[in-house]
Design a protein around this motif. Structure first.
Motif, short mmCIF file in Angstrom:
data_model
loop_
_atom_site.label_atom_id
_atom_site.label_comp_id
_atom_site.label_asym_id
_atom_site.label_seq_id
_atom_site.Cartn_x
_atom_site.Cartn_y
_atom_site.Cartn_z
N THR A 1 0.84 -1.21 0.00
CA THR A 1 0.00 0.00 0.00
C THR A 1 0.87 1.26 0.00
OG1 THR A 1 -0.13 -0.10 2.40
CG2 THR A 1 -1.93 -1.13 1.18
N ARG A 2 0.29 2.35 -0.53
CA ARG A 2 1.02 3.62 -0.62
C ARG A 2 1.14 4.29 0.74
NH1 ARG A 2 -2.32 4.47 -5.51
NH2 ARG A 2 -3.95 5.06 -4.06
N ASP A 3 2.19 5.07 0.93
CA ASP A 3 2.32 5.86 2.16
C ASP A 3 1.47 7.13 1.98
OD1 ASP A 3 2.94 7.42 4.31
OD2 ASP A 3 5.09 7.58 3.88
N PRO A 4 0.36 7.26 2.72
CA PRO A 4 -0.51 8.42 2.50
C PRO A 4 0.09 9.73 2.99
CG PRO A 4 -1.28 7.14 4.37
CD PRO A 4 -0.13 6.38 3.78
N ARG A 5 1.24 9.65 3.70
CA ARG A 5 1.86 10.88 4.21
C ARG A 5 2.96 11.42 3.31
NH1 ARG A 5 2.82 9.90 10.55
NH2 ARG A 5 3.97 8.10 9.78
N SER A 6 3.26 10.68 2.24
CA SER A 6 4.29 11.20 1.33
C SER A 6 3.68 12.31 0.49
CB SER A 6 4.84 10.08 0.45
OG SER A 6 3.83 9.60 -0.39
N ALA A 7 4.53 13.21 0.03
CA ALA A 7 4.06 14.42 -0.66
C ALA A 7 3.15 14.10 -1.84
CB ALA A 7 5.26 15.24 -1.11
N GLU A 8 3.49 13.04 -2.59
CA GLU A 8 2.70 12.74 -3.80
C GLU A 8 1.32 12.16 -3.48
OE1 GLU A 8 5.51 11.27 -2.95
OE2 GLU A 8 5.54 9.13 -3.42
N ASN A 9 1.15 11.67 -2.23
CA ASN A 9 -0.14 11.07 -1.88
C ASN A 9 -0.98 11.91 -0.93
OD1 ASN A 9 0.45 8.75 -3.38
ND2 ASN A 9 1.56 7.84 -1.66
N LEU A 10 -0.42 13.02 -0.49
CA LEU A 10 -1.07 13.82 0.56
C LEU A 10 -2.47 14.29 0.17
CD1 LEU A 10 0.04 14.41 3.32
CD2 LEU A 10 1.00 16.55 2.48
N LEU A 11 -2.66 14.56 -1.12
CA LEU A 11 -3.97 15.08 -1.55
C LEU A 11 -4.87 14.00 -2.15
CD1 LEU A 11 -3.12 18.62 -2.95
CD2 LEU A 11 -4.13 18.00 -0.76
N ARG A 12 -4.54 12.75 -1.90
CA ARG A 12 -5.45 11.68 -2.31
C ARG A 12 -6.61 11.64 -1.32
NH1 ARG A 12 -3.78 7.93 -6.08
NH2 ARG A 12 -1.60 8.13 -6.72
N SER A 13 -7.79 11.31 -1.81
CA SER A 13 -8.94 11.31 -0.90
C SER A 13 -9.18 9.94 -0.27
CB SER A 13 -10.19 11.80 -1.61
OG SER A 13 -10.39 11.08 -2.79
N SER A 14 -8.29 8.98 -0.53
CA SER A 14 -8.42 7.68 0.14
C SER A 14 -7.04 7.12 0.44
CB SER A 14 -9.20 6.71 -0.76
OG SER A 14 -8.49 6.51 -1.96
N GLY A 15 -7.00 5.98 1.14
CA GLY A 15 -5.73 5.31 1.38
C GLY A 15 -5.12 5.57 2.76
N ARG A 16 -5.95 6.06 3.71
CA ARG A 16 -5.41 6.36 5.04
C ARG A 16 -5.82 5.34 6.11
NH1 ARG A 16 -6.74 11.13 2.54
NH2 ARG A 16 -4.98 12.55 2.26
N GLY A 17 -6.60 4.35 5.72
CA GLY A 17 -7.13 3.40 6.70
C GLY A 17 -6.05 2.65 7.48
N LEU A 18 -5.08 2.10 6.78
CA LEU A 18 -4.05 1.32 7.46
C LEU A 18 -3.19 2.20 8.37
CD1 LEU A 18 -2.77 -1.24 4.79
CD2 LEU A 18 -4.36 -1.60 6.67
N LEU A 19 -2.97 3.44 7.93
CA LEU A 19 -2.20 4.38 8.76
C LEU A 19 -2.91 4.58 10.11
CD1 LEU A 19 -0.01 6.66 9.12
CD2 LEU A 19 -1.68 8.21 8.09
#
Lengths: 111, 160
Positions: free
Chosen positions: B93-111
């Motif tokens: 899974t992607r790191d939602p805290r990296s700069a390229e993913n910060l503005l994604r509206s999903s992908g924070r559940g596992l964090l």
């Protein structure tokens, strides 16, 4: 979640009460902000003082609101996130994305 | 120390049931002895794991169930969440805290899950879906801290 709009000068303040979670709060937030942007509001201040917590869907909706307002040449800022909401903004690093204020007057003049 | 107790829930893959699981998890965490904020953290972690199980695991198919076991024991709470999907690789899974993913509206559940409990285990059950186990431990009591500093039974120069 309950949401009510106050218009103060050139800023639309959205007072949110409850939790911003999947299937309920996130939907209310999306619909209200879409309505505000559709009505031509450019400056949106989300008052989170009475939001107890969010889940990942709620956080995602905050980000979606931020992006939608940018696309329309406007901006979404946050007012008084605290407790678990503040924890979540810090954890997700979204405090680096959103302009956040603890004082409403200060937030209003920032637009 | 409170005696161990457990609850089993089997739910249809419907988002409207997530709040019910949240409430049950928070209550069980309180029964386990966790304080209010820690109990909310458990509930938020379980909420995210159940949302993942419903949406990614069971693809929102209401015919497929999500099964939970919540166990409050003397040391904290253990929650097991099972879906009937294909499973996934949490390392992919992607790191939602990296700069390229910060503005994604999903992908924070596992964090959120990893942040709010002490231990997370993922197990792919061959052909039977994913199993996620969450563990949140009670903080040590002052008596336990004192015991770790001055273990009972160690000769500290006192009378035998």
């Amino acid at each position: 979640m309950k949401a009510a709009v106050r218009k103060i000068g050139h800023v639309a303040v959205l007072d949110l009460v409850g939790k911003i979670t999947i299937g309920e709060g996130d939907v209310v937030l999306r619909e209200k902000v879409l309505e505000m942007l559709g009505a031509g509001e450019k400056n949106v201040l989300l008052n989170l003082e009475k939001v107890s917590y969010m889940d990942s869907a709620g956080i995602g909706e905050l980000v979606a609101c931020y992006k939608r307002s940018k696309e329309k040449g406007g901006s979404v800022k946050l007012l008084k996130p605290s407790g678990k909401v503040l924890d979540l903004l810090q954890l997700t690093k979204l405090e680096e994305v959103f302009d956040t204020y603890n004082d409403e007057k200060e937030a209003l003049v920032s637009f | 120390m409170a005696p161990a107790t457990s609850v089993k829930l089997s739910m249809a893959s419907e988002i409207r049931l997530v709040d019910l699981v949240h409430e049950a998890s928070q209550k069980m965490a309180e029964i386990a002895g966790l304080e209010e904020d820690a109990a909310l953290n458990v509930a938020l972690a379980v909420r995210e794991a159940v949302i993942n199980a419903i949406t990614h695991g069971n693809q929102k198919d209401p015919e497929r169930t999500v099964d939970l076991t919540l166990t409050a024991n003397g040391s904290g709470i253990v929650v097991t969440i099972r879906d009937q999907g294909e499973g996934f690789d949490p390392a992919g899974t992607r790191d939602p805290r990296s700069a390229e993913n910060l503005l994604r509206s999903s992908g924070r559940g596992l964090l959120l899950i990893r942040a709010f409990v002490d231990e997370v285990k993922f197990r792919k059950r061959r052909g039977r879906g994913m199993e996620v186990t969450l563990v949140k431990r009670n903080p040590p009591t002052s008596a336990a801290v004192a015991e770790s500093i001055h273990p009972a039974g160690r000769n500290q120069g006192g009378a035998r």
